[in-house]
Design an enzyme around this catalytic site. Structure first.
Site, PDB file in Angstrom:
ATOM      1  N   LYS B 111       4.926  12.198   4.907  1.00  0.00           N
ATOM      2  CA  LYS B 111       5.431  13.158   4.068  1.00  0.00           C
ATOM      3  C   LYS B 111       6.998  13.325   4.519  1.00  0.00           C
ATOM      4  CE  LYS B 111       2.551  16.663   3.031  1.00  0.00           C
ATOM      5  NZ  LYS B 111       1.784  17.690   3.471  1.00  0.00           N
ATOM      6  N   CYS B 112       7.558  12.927   5.728  1.00  0.00           N
ATOM      7  CA  CYS B 112       8.428  13.727   6.294  1.00  0.00           C
ATOM      8  C   CYS B 112       9.818  12.636   6.137  1.00  0.00           C
ATOM      9  CB  CYS B 112       8.136  14.182   7.664  1.00  0.00           C
ATOM     10  SG  CYS B 112       8.309  12.640   8.919  1.00  0.00           S
ATOM     11  N   LEU B 113       9.520  11.617   5.519  1.00  0.00           N
ATOM     12  CA  LEU B 113      10.937  10.639   5.569  1.00  0.00           C
ATOM     13  C   LEU B 113      11.472  10.589   4.200  1.00  0.00           C
ATOM     14  CD1 LEU B 113       9.255   7.846   7.675  1.00  0.00           C
ATOM     15  CD2 LEU B 113      11.257   9.483   8.193  1.00  0.00           C
TER      16      LEU B 113
END
Lengths: 117, 113, 121
Positions: B111-113
């Protein structure tokens, strides 16, 4: 130009001194007229986000201290949501810790000096 | 959208927490069609090109591409007409990386990229 | 845009640490920072050829090293490998993967001086 800092924390708040050091460093940054762009929790530092932390009254809760410092000073206190999910950690509603991604850390880092704890 | 299994022909294939295929090796093109029905997408050649692209990407790099990476890798291989997020969002309105990897039977991208 | 040298120190058996260092490197590169890397200490074990099938490996690990192929896509590099760390682990003869090169302490010093930021993982 006033130096702005990005602080990157990677250790568990309990298994090392990184939260204590980061908190002292952050206070010194502001006291000396510099600025904080972000405090970012990565790797085991995301354990601080856990709402169930329960410490005896005479042991300092460094995660909570860091959170209230950031709220008072209006400094973004971010954590990597993927690192948290991998550890089964979910923030409480209205948590002072803000879910973010590595990409946000990377973007905010521009023009700052990174200091790791 | 959360369900524990997806029905493909006679088979029930287990899904992970996020509704993605649990076993990468369970994938067949029929799995993509089944996911597409769930997501109300009708698959064109352009969709299949992306689905096979992310599968190949996974085989090569052992990771599900998040959106930035997908755009970059598509641009490199298929040119800027296809390697841009507008094109990809037209095909997969719910999020190209999220949807294409699901249809392709890969794990959900970070999710964080 | 900044020139960032990411120093990797974790063994591949420390999956969380090694993997999260890789994710950080890719995220920095994705937002257009110029990322170079130094594999030092136990991180040089990451450069051993991984087993293709995780179930054949001595420990059930994900072969995340395949993602090193993404470095070229993001124009990342150079990827330096600490000579001293290899030597002290009996890996002096290791054939490095494509795009990686040996660095002695003088070369490491230069790489550190040239970077705007150092991040150690």
């Amino acid at each position: 130009m006033i130096t702005r800092f990005s602080l990157l924390l990677q250790q568990s708040p309990f298994a090392g001194q990184s939260f204590a050091s980061a908190l002292q460093f952050a206070r010194a940054v502001l006291a000396n007229g510099y600025q904080l762009e972000q405090i970012f929790l990565y790797e085991d530092a995301v354990l601080a986000v856990q709402p169930g932390i329960d410490l005896p009254a005479d042991e300092p809760d460094l995660a909570a201290q860091l959170a209230s410092f950031c709220q008072q000073q209006q400094i973004p206190l971010l954590y990597c949501v993927t690192a948290a999910e991998k550890r089964g950690i979910y923030a409480a509603e209205h948590s002072p810790f803000l879910a973010a991604g590595l990409a946000e850390f990377a973007m905010r880092l521009t023009g700052t000096k990174v200091v790791q704890f | 959208m959360t369900q524990a299994f997806i029905t493909v022909g006679e088979q029930s294939l287990p899904l992970d927490k996020h509704g993605y295929l649990q076993q990468l090796s369970d994938w067949t093109p029929e799995v993509a069609l089944a996911f597409a029905r769930l997501e109300q997408l009708s698959l064109t050649d352009a969709h299949w090109e992306v689905i096979y692209f992310v599968r190949e990407f996974y085989q090569q790099f052992n990771t599900s591409p998040a959106i930035r990476l997908l755009v970059k890798a598509m641009a490199e291989k298929l040119g800027p007409d296809k390697g841009n997020s507008k094109y990809l969002f037209l095909l997969f309105p719910e999020g190209p990386a999220k949807q294409a990897t699901r249809l392709a039977g890969l794990p959900k991208p970070a999710k964080c990229l | 845009m900044q020139a960032i040298l990411l120093i990797q120190t974790a063994s591949p058996f420390n999956q969380a640490k090694a993997r999260e260092a890789l994710d950080l490197a890719l995220a920095l590169a994705a937002v257009e920072h110029q990322v170079s890397m130094l594999f030092q200490d136990d991180a040089v074990y990451q450069l051993l050829p991984p087993a293709d099938n995780p179930t054949d490996a001595p420990a059930p690990l994900k072969a995340f090293q395949k993602s090193f192929g993404l470095f070229a896509l993001y124009d990342m590099g150079p990827c330096l490998v600490c000579q001293q760390s290899l030597n002290s682990r009996g890996l002096a003869e290791l054939v490095l993967p494509e795009g990686f090169r040996l660095a002695d302490s003088a070369q490491i010093r230069t790489a550190m001086q040239q970077a705007d930021q150092l991040i150690r993982c």
